[in-house]
Design a protein around this motif. Sequence first.
Motif, PDB file in Angstrom:
ATOM      1  N   TYR A   8       0.816  -1.210   0.000  1.00 25.64           N
ATOM      2  CA  TYR A   8       0.000   0.000   0.000  1.00 25.64           C
ATOM      3  C   TYR A   8       0.851   1.263   0.000  1.00 25.64           C
ATOM      4  O   TYR A   8       2.028   1.259   0.374  1.00 25.64           O
ATOM      5  N   SER A  10       0.141   5.333   1.444  1.00 22.02           N
ATOM      6  CA  SER A  10      -0.808   6.144   2.215  1.00 22.02           C
ATOM      7  C   SER A  10      -0.138   7.448   2.622  1.00 22.02           C
ATOM      8  O   SER A  10       0.938   7.426   3.218  1.00 22.02           O
ATOM      9  N   THR A  15      -5.451   4.828   4.181  1.00 18.91           N
ATOM     10  CA  THR A  15      -5.255   3.560   3.456  1.00 18.91           C
ATOM     11  C   THR A  15      -4.359   2.622   4.261  1.00 18.91           C
ATOM     12  O   THR A  15      -4.504   1.394   4.184  1.00 18.91           O
ATOM     13  N   ALA A  19      -5.080  -1.180   5.144  1.00 18.49           N
ATOM     14  CA  ALA A  19      -4.089  -2.234   4.852  1.00 18.49           C
ATOM     15  C   ALA A  19      -3.860  -3.122   6.078  1.00 18.49           C
ATOM     16  O   ALA A  19      -3.756  -4.360   5.958  1.00 18.49           O
ATOM     17  N   THR A  37       4.946  -1.323   2.308  1.00 16.12           N
ATOM     18  CA  THR A  37       4.631  -0.100   1.575  1.00 16.12           C
ATOM     19  C   THR A  37       5.037  -0.295   0.114  1.00 16.12           C
ATOM     20  O   THR A  37       5.841  -1.178  -0.215  1.00 16.12           O
ATOM     21  N   SER A  38       4.511   0.575  -0.755  1.00 12.52           N
ATOM     22  CA  SER A  38       4.836   0.452  -2.177  1.00 12.52           C
ATOM     23  C   SER A  38       6.336   0.631  -2.415  1.00 12.52           C
ATOM     24  O   SER A  38       6.884   0.090  -3.369  1.00 12.52           O
ATOM     25  N   GLY A  55      -3.196  -1.472  -2.163  1.00 14.10           N
ATOM     26  CA  GLY A  55      -4.000  -0.378  -1.633  1.00 14.10           C
ATOM     27  C   GLY A  55      -3.418   0.976  -1.986  1.00 14.10           C
ATOM     28  O   GLY A  55      -2.222   1.215  -1.793  1.00 14.10           O
ATOM     29  N   CYS A  56      -4.278   1.848  -2.518  1.00 14.28           N
ATOM     30  CA  CYS A  56      -3.827   3.213  -2.852  1.00 14.28           C
ATOM     31  C   CYS A  56      -5.022   4.151  -2.833  1.00 14.28           C
ATOM     32  O   CYS A  56      -6.067   3.827  -3.397  1.00 14.28           O
ATOM     33  N   GLY A  89      -8.707   1.162  -1.230  1.00 15.00           N
ATOM     34  CA  GLY A  89      -8.132   2.472  -0.945  1.00 15.00           C
ATOM     35  C   GLY A  89      -9.162   3.440  -0.398  1.00 15.00           C
ATOM     36  O   GLY A  89     -10.370   3.208  -0.476  1.00 15.00           O
ATOM     37  N   CYS A 132     -12.609  -4.497   5.257  1.00 16.99           N
ATOM     38  CA  CYS A 132     -11.189  -4.721   4.941  1.00 16.99           C
ATOM     39  C   CYS A 132     -10.743  -6.097   5.438  1.00 16.99           C
ATOM     40  O   CYS A 132     -10.024  -6.827   4.746  1.00 16.99           O
TER      41      CYS A 132
END
Length: 140
Positions: A8, A10, A15, A19, A37-38, A55-56, A89, A132
């Motif tokens: 994700y 955020s 977000t 997540a 995280t991304s 998730g975004c 997201g 979620c």
Amino acid sequence: MSKVAVVYWSGTGNTALMAQAVAEGAKAKGAECDLLTSAEFTADMVDNYDAIAFGCPAMGAEVLEESEFEPMFAECEPALNGKKIAIFGSYGWGSGEWMDTWEAQCQADGVVFAAAPLICHETPDEAGLADCTALGEALV
Ligand SMILES: Cc1cc2nc3c(=O)[nH]c(=O)nc-3n(C[C@H](O)[C@H](O)[C@H](O)COP(=O)(O)O)c2cc1C
């Protein structure tokens, strides 16, 4: 044991809360789950997982976050054909258009959706967090 990643981006934490709940759902169903995280995820990691939740939040003008998440996701797309994924997201003032666009993009990539795309308005409330968790369970 099923191996799941929740990946994700955020900016203000909404977000990120989603997540965490997705990861809790996957773990509750018995999966080994990495919450990343991304910035911590790259395309060559896709094959390490049985399922991935991305998730975004809605950013820019109804688009994915463009400096970090979108380039990471674009790099992953060729590896997502036939992959079990879910997308989620948070959003603010829009109507969820960014998620509709993202869903269509994933469908064109040939993904297998484990659950319907999930959006929460700003900070997820209790019902949103329960959704979620259910999404996380569906990944397993
Ligand atoms: C630069 C920027 C652009 C945004 N663009 C949109 C948008 O196009 N549509 C929308 O519904 N919300 C938009 N938002 C609101 C965020 O999606 C919303 O606040 C969300 O909860 C942020 O999630 P986060 O806490 O995970 O970063 C934007 C917010 C920022 C800061």
